[in-house]
Design a protein around this motif. Structure first.
Motif, PDB file in Angstrom:
ATOM      1  N   PRO A  24    -135.804  35.176 -24.671  1.00  0.00           N
ATOM      2  CA  PRO A  24    -135.075  35.083 -25.930  1.00  0.00           C
ATOM      3  C   PRO A  24    -133.665  35.661 -25.799  1.00  0.00           C
ATOM      4  O   PRO A  24    -133.478  36.705 -25.168  1.00  0.00           O
ATOM      5  N   PHE A  25    -132.696  34.965 -26.356  1.00  0.00           N
ATOM      6  CA  PHE A  25    -131.271  35.355 -26.339  1.00  0.00           C
ATOM      7  C   PHE A  25    -130.702  35.425 -24.918  1.00  0.00           C
ATOM      8  O   PHE A  25    -129.607  35.928 -24.709  1.00  0.00           O
ATOM      9  N   ASP A  69    -135.134  25.282 -28.090  1.00  0.00           N
ATOM     10  CA  ASP A  69    -135.743  26.608 -28.257  1.00  0.00           C
ATOM     11  C   ASP A  69    -136.134  26.873 -29.716  1.00  0.00           C
ATOM     12  O   ASP A  69    -135.620  26.251 -30.637  1.00  0.00           O
ATOM     13  N   ASP A  70    -137.002  27.867 -29.868  1.00  0.00           N
ATOM     14  CA  ASP A  70    -137.306  28.540 -31.146  1.00  0.00           C
ATOM     15  C   ASP A  70    -138.265  27.794 -32.073  1.00  0.00           C
ATOM     16  O   ASP A  70    -138.528  28.270 -33.171  1.00  0.00           O
ATOM     17  N   HIS A 125    -141.567  31.077 -24.935  1.00  0.00           N
ATOM     18  CA  HIS A 125    -140.361  31.750 -25.447  1.00  0.00           C
ATOM     19  C   HIS A 125    -140.761  33.044 -26.169  1.00  0.00           C
ATOM     20  O   HIS A 125    -140.163  33.404 -27.167  1.00  0.00           O
ATOM     21  N   HIS A 156    -140.295  36.589 -30.378  1.00  0.00           N
ATOM     22  CA  HIS A 156    -138.851  36.347 -30.239  1.00  0.00           C
ATOM     23  C   HIS A 156    -138.025  37.523 -30.772  1.00  0.00           C
ATOM     24  O   HIS A 156    -136.959  37.360 -31.332  1.00  0.00           O
TER      25      HIS A 156
HETATM   26 ZN   LIG Z   1    -134.614  31.707 -28.791  1.00  0.00          ZN
END
Ligand SMILES: [Zn+2]
Length: 246
Positions: free
Chosen positions: A162-163, A70-71, A121, A125
């Motif tokens: 996200p999260f 991710d990210d 994603h 974010h």
């Molecule tokens: Zn993330």
């Protein structure tokens, strides 16, 4: 899956039940506390799939597992991670943040060209967006999808909140977009971990057939442990495969 109306109905039913043995004021107070705690508990636990059916693990008896990052993309660590995956002939799933994809389109190209799956994603974010109306969440994910489409020529049909925050607004956006929510079975905590061996141990001890492992391609520690992590997973008899193959 629960919608806002269901939550209101459950709250009402709980209030009616509590009112049978509590004063009205206490029943209202208890209903609010119980409902808020229950909602908060489920909003942050994607595995519960209360609001959205998220795939967190593939149901199988085969010793196969999946890596997800991710990210990213991140100019510093994504190339290192891609090199390691290539060397080990492992395909993974990358949940790209739209604004990072816009900044590093060549990395998105590389992820796609090397046979990895790309998921959405969101664009920014920002955790606060999860609590805004579904139209804003929809604009965020569409924006990211359009950027990824411009780079790769195909729109992702996989989404990771996200999260891991899920709620009825995100559920509504997903229903409209036709994307599938992908969670995780093993959270590595590579965003906070400082100890490489502990991180590898935490992941490898939790492996089970079908596990989806959550990692981040914008973390130095992840790029440092990845080769050893792949070896450890394989030494335990697991094959790392792509979600595209199941
Ligand atoms: Zn993330």
């Amino acid at each position: 899956m629960l919608k806002n109306i269901h939550i209101v109905l459950i709250g009402l039913a709980l209030f009616i039940l509590l009112q049978t043995f509590l004063d009205t004021v206490f029943a209202v107070f208890a209903t609010i506390v119980i409902m808020l705690s229950w909602i908060a508990f489920n909003i942050f636990f994607i595995k519960h799939s209360l609001f959205i059916k998220s795939i967190c693990r593939i149901q199988t008896k085969e010793k196969i597992v999946f890596l997800s990052f991710d990210d990213g993309p991140c100019d510093q660590f994504t190339p290192v991670i891609l090199d390691i995956l290539k060397r080990n002939n492992v395909k993974a799933l990358f949940f790209c943040i739209g604004q990072h994809a816009k900044a590093y389109p060549h990395l998105v190209h590389r992820i796609s060209d090397e046979g990895h799956l790309i998921g959405n994603h969101t664009y920014s974010h920002n955790w606060k967006n999860a609590f805004k109306p579904s139209s804003i969440i929809e604009a965020e994910t569409n924006h990211a999808n359009n950027i990824l489409f411009e780079i790769t020529g195909s729109k992702p049909d996989l989404f990771r909140p996200p999260f891991g925050i899920t709620n009825p607004s995100i559920a509504k956006m997903l229903k409209g977009s036709g994307m599938h929510s992908i969670g995780w079975d093993i959270r590595s905590f590579d965003t906070i971990s400082k100890d490489s061996q502990k991180l590898i141990r935490r992941i490898s001890e939790k492996l089970r057939p079908g596990s989806i492992i959550l990692l981040h391609d914008n973390r130095e520690i992840t790029s440092r442990i990845l080769n050893e992590l792949i070896q450890t997973i394989q030494n335990k008899g697991y094959k790392i495969v792509s979600l595209a193959d199941v």
